[in-house]
Design an enzyme around this catalytic site. Structure first.
Site, PDB file in Angstrom:
ATOM      1  N   PHE A 120      18.198 103.925  49.756  1.00  0.00           N
ATOM      2  CA  PHE A 120      19.130 102.814  49.982  1.00  0.00           C
ATOM      3  C   PHE A 120      18.326 101.600  50.425  1.00  0.00           C
ATOM      4  CE2 PHE A 120      22.210 100.826  53.111  1.00  0.00           C
ATOM      5  CZ  PHE A 120      23.273 100.579  52.246  1.00  0.00           C
ATOM      6  N   THR A 123      17.922  96.572  54.010  1.00  0.00           N
ATOM      7  CA  THR A 123      17.139  95.816  54.992  1.00  0.00           C
ATOM      8  C   THR A 123      15.985  95.052  54.352  1.00  0.00           C
ATOM      9  OG1 THR A 123      17.708  97.446  56.657  1.00  0.00           O
ATOM     10  CG2 THR A 123      15.773  96.109  57.114  1.00  0.00           C
ATOM     11  N   ALA A 127      16.181  90.189  57.197  1.00  0.00           N
ATOM     12  CA  ALA A 127      17.607  90.567  57.222  1.00  0.00           C
ATOM     13  C   ALA A 127      17.746  92.023  57.667  1.00  0.00           C
ATOM     14  CB  ALA A 127      18.240  90.355  55.844  1.00  0.00           C
ATOM     15  N   GLY A 128      17.969  92.210  58.969  1.00  0.00           N
ATOM     16  CA  GLY A 128      18.159  93.555  59.520  1.00  0.00           C
ATOM     17  C   GLY A 128      19.604  93.730  59.906  1.00  0.00           C
ATOM     18  N   SER A 129      19.909  93.428  61.179  1.00  0.00           N
ATOM     19  CA  SER A 129      21.304  93.505  61.627  1.00  0.00           C
ATOM     20  C   SER A 129      22.186  92.539  60.839  1.00  0.00           C
ATOM     21  CB  SER A 129      21.396  93.164  63.124  1.00  0.00           C
ATOM     22  OG  SER A 129      20.842  94.221  63.873  1.00  0.00           O
ATOM     23  N   ILE A 154      12.165 101.421  54.070  1.00  0.00           N
ATOM     24  CA  ILE A 154      13.036 102.184  53.170  1.00  0.00           C
ATOM     25  C   ILE A 154      12.677 103.678  53.216  1.00  0.00           C
ATOM     26  CG2 ILE A 154      13.866 102.408  50.793  1.00  0.00           C
ATOM     27  CD1 ILE A 154      14.649  99.737  52.379  1.00  0.00           C
ATOM     28  N   THR A 155      13.604 104.449  53.784  1.00  0.00           N
ATOM     29  CA  THR A 155      13.393 105.891  53.915  1.00  0.00           C
ATOM     30  C   THR A 155      13.381 106.546  52.541  1.00  0.00           C
ATOM     31  OG1 THR A 155      14.542 105.849  56.030  1.00  0.00           O
ATOM     32  CG2 THR A 155      14.299 108.006  54.990  1.00  0.00           C
ATOM     33  N   ILE A 336      13.934 117.829  82.838  1.00  0.00           N
ATOM     34  CA  ILE A 336      14.055 119.246  83.223  1.00  0.00           C
ATOM     35  C   ILE A 336      12.731 119.971  82.977  1.00  0.00           C
ATOM     36  CG2 ILE A 336      15.152 121.446  82.559  1.00  0.00           C
ATOM     37  CD1 ILE A 336      17.782 119.820  82.219  1.00  0.00           C
ATOM     38  N   GLU A 362      21.020 102.469  60.629  1.00  0.00           N
ATOM     39  CA  GLU A 362      22.434 102.422  60.189  1.00  0.00           C
ATOM     40  C   GLU A 362      23.311 101.627  61.160  1.00  0.00           C
ATOM     41  OE1 GLU A 362      23.973 105.656  57.964  1.00  0.00           O
ATOM     42  OE2 GLU A 362      21.978 106.342  57.394  1.00  0.00           O
TER      43      GLU A 362
END
Ligand code: COS
Length: 382
Positions: A120, A123, A127-129, A154-155, A336, A362
């Protein structure tokens, strides 16, 4: 899928996670790559086809079913999910939701079988958000468009056979209205990939720039065959994707709680297991509350989505809650584990870094807040 078949599929994934994926986590982190053998096994299991409708060769899972399966899968490092994530989610869903019948027939069966991997491309460096400000230009030339621009982070770009790519087809229309979504085969001349990004976490999930230099694509490759609708397609894809990301978060919540509880019950200090100390118990209980609220919200939003309700606000609220919750859970897990939690061999430090991305991709937490508020105001004014 009937309940029994679904139950069997889910237990197959659980076994695959326990016997195959969890034991491979360290090697994947080390090599910064998921081995092809595992990708093939995921393909054979049908994992690429979870969300593709049955008529196009997929399993046709509902969103609720997809969420349950993804939760199961992400008890293992979230990078295994990334292998299938763009193909069953943001890379394919634009075609599922808004594609023409011909586009669906051409691509969905290939996604379902895992023969084609989708990515997809929204971005950009600037231009991100503010996705609607994207500048990648698609200029009409007869029956084609010529696309020039750069897409960022891009993944799966290196694995992709096809990109769902948003570009500006109307240069004079600023903002969302001038954007179209293209189906762009990855071997089209003029496409090059940048170097794989060096990331804080999620080693094994590769992201790169996708650089487009005068890439010629048929006009018929615009999703839905109607220019100017690409931004809305992207937003619809992201609404759905945000439910999926919440399921990813929930799988990691399960794993981190499992590990933290086991460690707290085994680790001894002051002559007693640390699980018996109330301040440690408080952290365990807070983790459980965060997990249960995420689970409840996920089930409710996915059910509403499956019923066809308008759930954009709820998708944002869910994604925000789930990603923040798993961030808190990972933080408590490190606490922990104490000193061991800071050391790579105990894995929680890795998961702490891995889940940090969930609050960003996303749509950042801050963008989710603005979407929720905007919708509240719109609803109040209606
Ligand atoms: N579904 C359908 N349509 C939608 C929509 C949705 N979820 N969200 C917005 N739209 C439509 C609007 O209705 C509007 O259409 P009209 O002009 O016909 O009224 C159009 O899209 C523009 O919407 P809006 O004015 O809200 O756009 P903005 O530019 O103000 O903001 C945000 C859009 C910030 C919500 C969007 O850019 C966003 O989600 N940004 C984050 C991007 C992201 O998640 N990136 C992650 C990278 S991809 S892994």
């Amino acid at each position: 899928m009937d309940a029994e078949t679904f139950g069997l599929f889910r237990s197959t994934i659980r076994r695959f996670v326990d016997e195959r994926l969890i034991p491979a986590e360290d090697a994947v982190e080390e090599a910064d790559a998921v081995p092809d053998a595992i990708v093939n096994e995921m393909r054979e299991m049908g994992l690429f086809g979870i969300s593709v409708p049955e008529e196009y060769g997929g399993l046709g899972c509902t969103m609720s079913e997809e969420a349950a399966l993804i939760r199961e899968l992400t008890r293992a490092s979230v990078v295994f999910r990334s292998v299938i994530g763009t193909t069953l989610g943001i890379g394919s869903q634009g075609i599922v939701i808004d594609g023409t019948e011909a586009q669906k027939r051409e691509w969905l069966p290939k996604f379902a079988s895992g023969a084609a991997i989708a990515s997809f491309c929204l971005t950009e460096p600037e231009a991100g958000s503010d996705a609607a400000s994207l500048r990648t230009a698609a200029v009409r030339d007869g029956d084609t468009y010529r696309i020039t621009g750069t897409k960022r982070f891009i993944t799966n770009a290196t694995r992709a056979n096809v990109f769902t790519l948003m570009a500006r087809t109307e240069p004079d229309v600023k903002g969302a209205g001038g954007i179209s979504a293209f189906i762009l085969p990855a071997d089209t001349p003029g496409i090059t990939l940048g170097k794989p990004d060096k990331k804080m976490g999620q080693k094994g999930s590769v992201t790169t720039d996708v650089i487009l230099d005068d890439v010629v694509v048929p006009a018929a490759n615009i999703i839905g065959d109607v220019p100017g609708r690409g931004f809305k397609t992207a937003m619809k894809v992201l609404d759905r994707g945000r439910i999926h990301i919440a399921a990813v978060a929930l799988g990691m919540c399960d794993r981190l709680i499992e590990m933290s509880l086991a460690y707290a019950m085994e680790r001894k200090q002051f002559g007693d297991r640390i699980a018996n100390f109330q301040l440690v118990q408080a952290m365990l209980a807070d983790m459980k509350v965060d997990m249960l609220t995420t689970e409840a919200l996920l089930q409710s939003v996915a059910a509403k989505f499956d019923a066809g309700e308008a759930v954009s606000l709820e998708c944002s609220a869910l994604k925000l809650h789930a990603s923040e919750a798993v961030g808190r859970i990972a933080d408590r897990a490190v606490q922990i584990y104490g000193g061991a939690g800071y050391m790579a061999e105990y894995k929680v430090e890795r998961f702490y870094r891995d889940v940090r991305l969930l609050r960003i991709y996303e749509g950042t937490t801050q963008i989710q807040l603005t979407i929720i508020a905007k919708q509240m105001i719109r609803q109040a004014g209606a």
